[in-house]
Design a protein around this motif. Structure first.
Motif, PDB file in Angstrom:
ATOM      1  N   TRP A  20       0.778  -1.238   0.000  1.00 32.35           N
ATOM      2  CA  TRP A  20       0.000   0.000   0.000  1.00 32.35           C
ATOM      3  C   TRP A  20       0.812   1.292   0.000  1.00 32.35           C
ATOM      4  O   TRP A  20       0.247   2.362  -0.203  1.00 32.35           O
ATOM      5  CB  TRP A  20      -0.941   0.024   1.222  1.00 32.35           C
ATOM      6  N   ASP A  37      -8.013   0.750  -0.762  1.00 28.39           N
ATOM      7  CA  ASP A  37      -9.305   0.636  -1.473  1.00 28.39           C
ATOM      8  C   ASP A  37     -10.350   1.288  -0.592  1.00 28.39           C
ATOM      9  O   ASP A  37     -10.212   1.338   0.637  1.00 28.39           O
ATOM     10  CB  ASP A  37      -9.641  -0.840  -1.688  1.00 28.39           C
ATOM     11  N   ARG A  43     -10.925   0.595   2.924  1.00 26.04           N
ATOM     12  CA  ARG A  43     -10.422  -0.719   3.353  1.00 26.04           C
ATOM     13  C   ARG A  43      -8.936  -0.576   3.674  1.00 26.04           C
ATOM     14  O   ARG A  43      -8.080  -0.729   2.805  1.00 26.04           O
ATOM     15  CB  ARG A  43     -10.629  -1.754   2.251  1.00 26.04           C
ATOM     16  N   LEU A  99      -8.549   4.317  -3.667  1.00 22.84           N
ATOM     17  CA  LEU A  99      -8.571   3.732  -5.009  1.00 22.84           C
ATOM     18  C   LEU A  99      -9.995   3.625  -5.564  1.00 22.84           C
ATOM     19  O   LEU A  99     -10.662   2.611  -5.447  1.00 22.84           O
ATOM     20  CB  LEU A  99      -7.869   2.382  -4.983  1.00 22.84           C
ATOM     21  N   ARG A 113     -17.815  -7.925 -11.664  1.00 18.08           N
ATOM     22  CA  ARG A 113     -17.507  -6.735 -10.885  1.00 18.08           C
ATOM     23  C   ARG A 113     -18.466  -5.592 -11.182  1.00 18.08           C
ATOM     24  O   ARG A 113     -18.189  -4.448 -10.826  1.00 18.08           O
ATOM     25  CB  ARG A 113     -16.078  -6.322 -11.235  1.00 18.08           C
ATOM     26  N   LYS A 146     -10.488   4.380 -11.949  1.00 15.87           N
ATOM     27  CA  LYS A 146     -10.076   3.069 -12.444  1.00 15.87           C
ATOM     28  C   LYS A 146     -11.211   2.392 -13.180  1.00 15.87           C
ATOM     29  O   LYS A 146     -12.357   2.821 -13.053  1.00 15.87           O
ATOM     30  CB  LYS A 146      -9.599   2.201 -11.280  1.00 15.87           C
ATOM     31  N   HIS A 147     -10.975   1.381 -13.967  1.00 19.74           N
ATOM     32  CA  HIS A 147      -9.687   0.784 -14.366  1.00 19.74           C
ATOM     33  C   HIS A 147      -9.518   1.150 -15.826  1.00 19.74           C
ATOM     34  O   HIS A 147     -10.315   0.678 -16.647  1.00 19.74           O
ATOM     35  CB  HIS A 147      -9.716  -0.725 -14.193  1.00 19.74           C
ATOM     36  N   ARG A 157      -8.784 -11.646 -16.676  1.00 21.65           N
ATOM     37  CA  ARG A 157      -8.677 -10.189 -16.598  1.00 21.65           C
ATOM     38  C   ARG A 157      -7.256  -9.662 -16.746  1.00 21.65           C
ATOM     39  O   ARG A 157      -7.059  -8.521 -17.121  1.00 21.65           O
ATOM     40  CB  ARG A 157      -9.310  -9.656 -15.314  1.00 21.65           C
ATOM     41  N   MET A 190      -5.829   4.851 -12.494  1.00 22.05           N
ATOM     42  CA  MET A 190      -5.275   3.497 -12.395  1.00 22.05           C
ATOM     43  C   MET A 190      -5.440   2.776 -13.728  1.00 22.05           C
ATOM     44  O   MET A 190      -6.556   2.653 -14.232  1.00 22.05           O
ATOM     45  CB  MET A 190      -6.002   2.702 -11.300  1.00 22.05           C
ATOM     46  N   TYR A 193      -5.756  -4.095 -15.922  1.00 23.75           N
ATOM     47  CA  TYR A 193      -4.970  -5.314 -16.118  1.00 23.75           C
ATOM     48  C   TYR A 193      -4.915  -5.765 -17.581  1.00 23.75           C
ATOM     49  O   TYR A 193      -3.940  -6.345 -18.025  1.00 23.75           O
ATOM     50  CB  TYR A 193      -5.632  -6.468 -15.357  1.00 23.75           C
ATOM     51  N   ASP A 225      -2.787  -1.003 -11.881  1.00 27.08           N
ATOM     52  CA  ASP A 225      -3.589  -1.858 -11.022  1.00 27.08           C
ATOM     53  C   ASP A 225      -2.605  -2.830 -10.363  1.00 27.08           C
ATOM     54  O   ASP A 225      -1.493  -3.041 -10.865  1.00 27.08           O
ATOM     55  CB  ASP A 225      -4.682  -2.598 -11.803  1.00 27.08           C
ATOM     56  N   TRP A 226      -3.034  -3.400  -9.249  1.00 27.32           N
ATOM     57  CA  TRP A 226      -2.112  -4.207  -8.437  1.00 27.32           C
ATOM     58  C   TRP A 226      -1.662  -5.465  -9.206  1.00 27.32           C
ATOM     59  O   TRP A 226      -2.430  -6.396  -9.383  1.00 27.32           O
ATOM     60  CB  TRP A 226      -2.777  -4.562  -7.122  1.00 27.32           C
ATOM     61  N   GLU A 395     -15.339  -9.946  -7.567  1.00 29.75           N
ATOM     62  CA  GLU A 395     -14.155  -9.621  -8.344  1.00 29.75           C
ATOM     63  C   GLU A 395     -13.445 -10.939  -8.648  1.00 29.75           C
ATOM     64  O   GLU A 395     -13.460 -11.858  -7.843  1.00 29.75           O
ATOM     65  CB  GLU A 395     -13.241  -8.722  -7.485  1.00 29.75           C
TER      66      GLU A 395
HETATM   67  C1  BGC Z   1      -8.220  -4.346  -8.168  1.00 34.66           C
HETATM   68  C2  BGC Z   1      -8.238  -2.857  -7.915  1.00 34.66           C
HETATM   69  C3  BGC Z   1      -7.817  -2.591  -6.501  1.00 34.66           C
HETATM   70  C4  BGC Z   1      -6.443  -3.197  -6.273  1.00 34.66           C
HETATM   71  C5  BGC Z   1      -5.906  -2.996  -4.883  1.00 34.66           C
HETATM   72  C6  BGC Z   1      -6.914  -4.989  -7.776  1.00 34.66           C
HETATM   73  O1  BGC Z   1      -7.023  -6.367  -7.813  1.00 34.66           O
HETATM   74  O2  BGC Z   1      -8.482  -4.592  -9.527  1.00 34.66           O
HETATM   75  O3  BGC Z   1      -9.523  -2.344  -8.139  1.00 34.66           O
HETATM   76  O4  BGC Z   1      -7.823  -1.223  -6.237  1.00 34.66           O
HETATM   77  O5  BGC Z   1      -6.506  -4.588  -6.500  1.00 34.66           O
HETATM   78  O6  BGC Z   1      -6.625  -3.768  -3.976  1.00 34.66           O
END
Ligand code: BGC
Length: 731
Positions: A20, A37, A43, A99, A113, A146-147, A157, A190, A193, A225-226, A395
């Motif tokens: 993070w 998030d 979160r 995010l 999603r 995003k995204h 994805r 952001m 993927y 994106d992560w 997701e």
């Molecule tokens: C999600 C993003 C999210 C990121 C951080 C990714 O898997 O697609 O929407 O912000 O993870 O948790």
């Protein structure tokens, strides 16, 4: 120059410190920032939590309605208020960037999603997303839109290529981002993927630099994106400033090697470092605590505006609080209020509808089974809670059908047979079909996912303590087979063809004439509204709305435009406005329109479509109440060249009439030869034996035909001639 950072140090800050945080670069005064998030709640991973992502065990935060619900409010001010509240929660937690929002288009109702996204329509998604960004950034906390882009499914994805033409991107998948970038200056965007036409979004120079920065003027940082970055150096060159999460030693080495080999100019790295420095320089004023009660109340208000009253036969709703009701279904007691995955937050508290109904009216409850059917039989009225179980949408994977689970369908059938006064309340993130049971119940309330305070809002709405205000932000189809992406979604072998182009959602249903159970924009109120006195111009649609019922209510005035072009969608949402009206009250409302309302993406840019556009005011995308016409002159005349098509020559006021006159007799089996070759460029026509010579005179006429003054005079005389002729014609 001890303070000048090395390439290695600069490369290091383009990759995250951990899941993070970013890496600090003290030599340049760049601090480490923290992200979390998003989007409908904060979160933040608990301190020292072994769970890397914080999915199951984040710090409690207000769980506002996810986008799927919130979108039905059509209320950007409400979304902005939520943005402000989220901003305050971030300030308490020390979060620099939240995010969100997620503004991808709901291309297929199957996308796992969809609960995190607003709508099938880009204008609505963009306006609501802009409200979110405005709210949070007004509190000093950054957003991450995003995204980006064309991330419309969860299947494959990280590897799938969205194969999509430019007009479709420009008109459908990019405008929500474009609107937010241009109006709200989000601190970050952001990248997604997926690949777009084969190129990973993180490495997409056209997307991240040419369009996002050069055309739209984005001056923030692009965050991956992560786990979206495959090759760090090309991603950096394309415009991805920050790879998340870190640490990724290989990525840093990759950037250093690319700079030393000359493959990546150090100036590109420096630009990225400057953007990351600017991002880290923003610092929200810390806040000691936020008002949990006030945020819970806001979550309840938002939930109330998110509920859509789909059906209300005989005005069965609102219910009388003095009469007893039976509440049936586990969802009433154990609400489903958010979706699974990275957006899942731990709520500060959780209301359920059953407790809230008990506070309003005499209530008996049964979760299901023969127990439940007997209760329905002996009760005056039943409120039946059904929906999608959590495992049905998340997701990471897509749905494969639109049905409620079999046991829920059985429960509806049994309860509706036992009691004709059954009101169905739905909980679902993605759209579900209302078949085959729709006609068996007098009232249906779409409750989406409503966040932590949804239960109270639902109870108040059912008993008339609040009026239903929601309008569908996506169509409810009869069958999966009716949906526009049915044949292409989710693709195969890592490719998904966007073959339906811009004909997504109501753009498809209305154009092709495919009936849906409830159209985009539909939603009932406990009162009724009348529209009158529409006045349309290029700049707005103005009309008077009257509340003709006996209760106060909120109307969402929807302005659609129908372009004079058979290849376009039947109608497209180009503006909307909400207004609250007391019984009997009338007000004039103005829905702004702009050049884009009458334009399409044509080859290399936006062009206005010439001709009469119908501006339609609808209660939904299907139910049009008033319409008016706006004439658009269209783009400036294109200059004729040897490569112009014959149709362009025919349309030219100087050459057109000459050509027509010269070819008057040139018929081939009843067809004018000129009409047969309309789509052929002059240069190609000239290659046919004997034709080239005959077209020589046309070439000589080009400078005359392209001369502005002559062109204007020719148009003028022609219009004079045609209007005289029509005046002289005997009636
Ligand atoms: C999600 C993003 C999210 C990121 C951080 C990714 O898997 O697609 O929407 O912000 O993870 O948790």
């Amino acid at each position: 120059m001890e303070d000048t950072p090395s390439v290695e140090e600069k490369a290091a800050i383009t990759v995250g410190l951990d899941t993070w945080h970013t890496v600090a670069l003290p030599a340049l005064g760049i601090r480490s920032i923290e992200m979390a998030d998003g989007p409908h709640g904060l979160r933040q991973q608990a301190e020292g939590d072994g769970d890397n992502l914080g999915l199951g065990n984040s710090v409690p935060a207000t769980c506002f309605p996810p986008a799927t619900g919130l979108a039905s409010s059509w209320n950007a001010d409400l979304v902005e208020r939520i943005g402000r509240a989220l901003g305050d929660e971030c300030r308490v937690a020390g979060i620099d960037v939240l995010l969100g929002p997620g503004v991808n288009i709901k291309r297929s109702p199957l996308c796992g999603r969809n609960f995190e996204y607003f709508s099938e329509d880009p204008l609505l998604s963009g306006r609501l997303g802009a409200g979110w960004v405005h709210g949070i950034q007004s509190r000093g906390v950054g957003a991450s839109v995003k995204h980006f882009a064309a991330n419309n499914q969860e299947t494959a994805r990280m590897t799938v290529s969205a194969d999509v033409d430019e007009a479709t991107l420009r008109e459908l998948y990019l405008p929500a981002f474009e609107h937010i970038v241009k109006t709200e200056k989000p601190r970050t965007v952001m990248c997604s993927y997926n690949r777009i036409n084969g190129i990973p979004a993180a490495e997409h120079h056209w997307l991240l630099t040419d369009v996002l920065r050069t055309e739209w003027g984005f001056d923030g940082a692009v965050v991956s994106d992560w786990g979206a970055v495959e090759h760090r150096a090309p991603a950096l060159a394309a415009g991805t400033d920050l790879e998340m999460p870190g640490p990724q030693r290989g990525s840093v080495d990759d950037v250093v090697a690319a700079v030393s080999s000359g493959e990546l100019a150090e100036s590109v790295l420096d630009t990225t470092v400057a953007r990351l420095a600017a991002l880290a320089a923003h610092r929200a004023t810390p806040l000691a605590s936020f008002d949990e009660d006030a945020h819970h109340d806001l979550a309840r208000d938002a939930a109330a505006e998110s509920i859509v009253l789909l059906r209300n036969e005989g005005g069965i709703l609102p219910l009388d609080p003095s009469r007893p009701v039976a509440v049936i279904g586990e969802f009433a007691r154990t609400p489903r209020y958010q979706g699974a995955g990275s957006s899942q937050v731990v709520p500060t508290r959780l209301d359920n509808a059953l407790d809230a109904i008990r506070e309003i009216a005499p209530t008996e409850f049964a979760a299901g089974g023969p127990e439940a059917v007997a209760l329905a039989e002996r009760s005056e009225t039943v409120i039946l809670f059904v929906g999608l179980p959590p495992e049905d949408e998340s997701e990471g994977y897509d749905r494969t059908h639109l049905n409620l689970p079999a046991d829920q369908l059985e429960l509806i059938a049994a309860v509706a047979a036992a009691n004709p006064r059954t009101i169905v309340v739905l909980s679902n993130g993605g759209v579900v079909t209302l078949e085959p049971w729709h006609d068996s119940v007098p009232a249906i309330v779409e409750g989406w996912l409503l966040g932590q305070a949804g239960g109270g809002a639902m109870a108040q709405l059912l008993f008339g303590l609040r009026d239903p205000r929601g309008r569908l932000a996506e169509s409810i189809p009869f069958r999966l087979q009716d949906t526009p992406a049915f044949l292409n979604f989710p693709g195969a072998n890592d490719h998904v063809l966007y073959g339906e182009r811009i004909f997504v959602g109501y753009r498809y249903y209305e154009t092709v004439g495919v009936p849906v159970r409830y159209p985009f924009g539909h939603g009932l109120s406990y009162t009724t509204f009348d529209y009158a006195d529409l006045l349309v111009t290029r700049a707005s649609a103005r009309l008077t709305v009257t509340n003709t019922g006996t209760r106060p209510g909120r109307e969402v005035v929807q302005a659609y435009v129908s372009a004079p072009d058979a290849a376009r969608p039947r109608r497209e949402l180009r503006g909307f406005a909400t207004l609250d009206l007391a019984p009997g009250e009338s007000r004039t409302v103005e829905v702004p329109l702009d050049a884009r309302s009458f334009s399409k993406w044509d080859d290399a840019g936006w062009v206005e479509i010439a001709g009469d556009h119908r501006v339609e005011i609808g209660r939904s995308s299907h139910d049009i109440a008033l319409d008016g016409v706006v004439g658009i002159r269209g783009p400036r005349r294109k200059l004729l060249t040897l490569d112009s098509r014959m149709s362009d020559f025919l349309a030219n006021p100087v050459i057109g009439p000459i050509l027509r006159a010269a070819s008057a007799g040139a018929m081939d089996g009843g067809t004018n030869l000129l009409d047969m070759v309309k789509s052929v460029p002059l240069s190609r026509l000239a290659r046919f034996p004997g034709v080239g010579d005959r077209l020589k005179s046309l070439r000589l006429l080009l400078p005359v035909a392209n001369n502005r003054v002559i062109h204007f005079a020719a148009s003028f005389f022609r219009s004079l001639f045609t209007s005289r002729k029509s005046k002289l014609r005997p009636t």
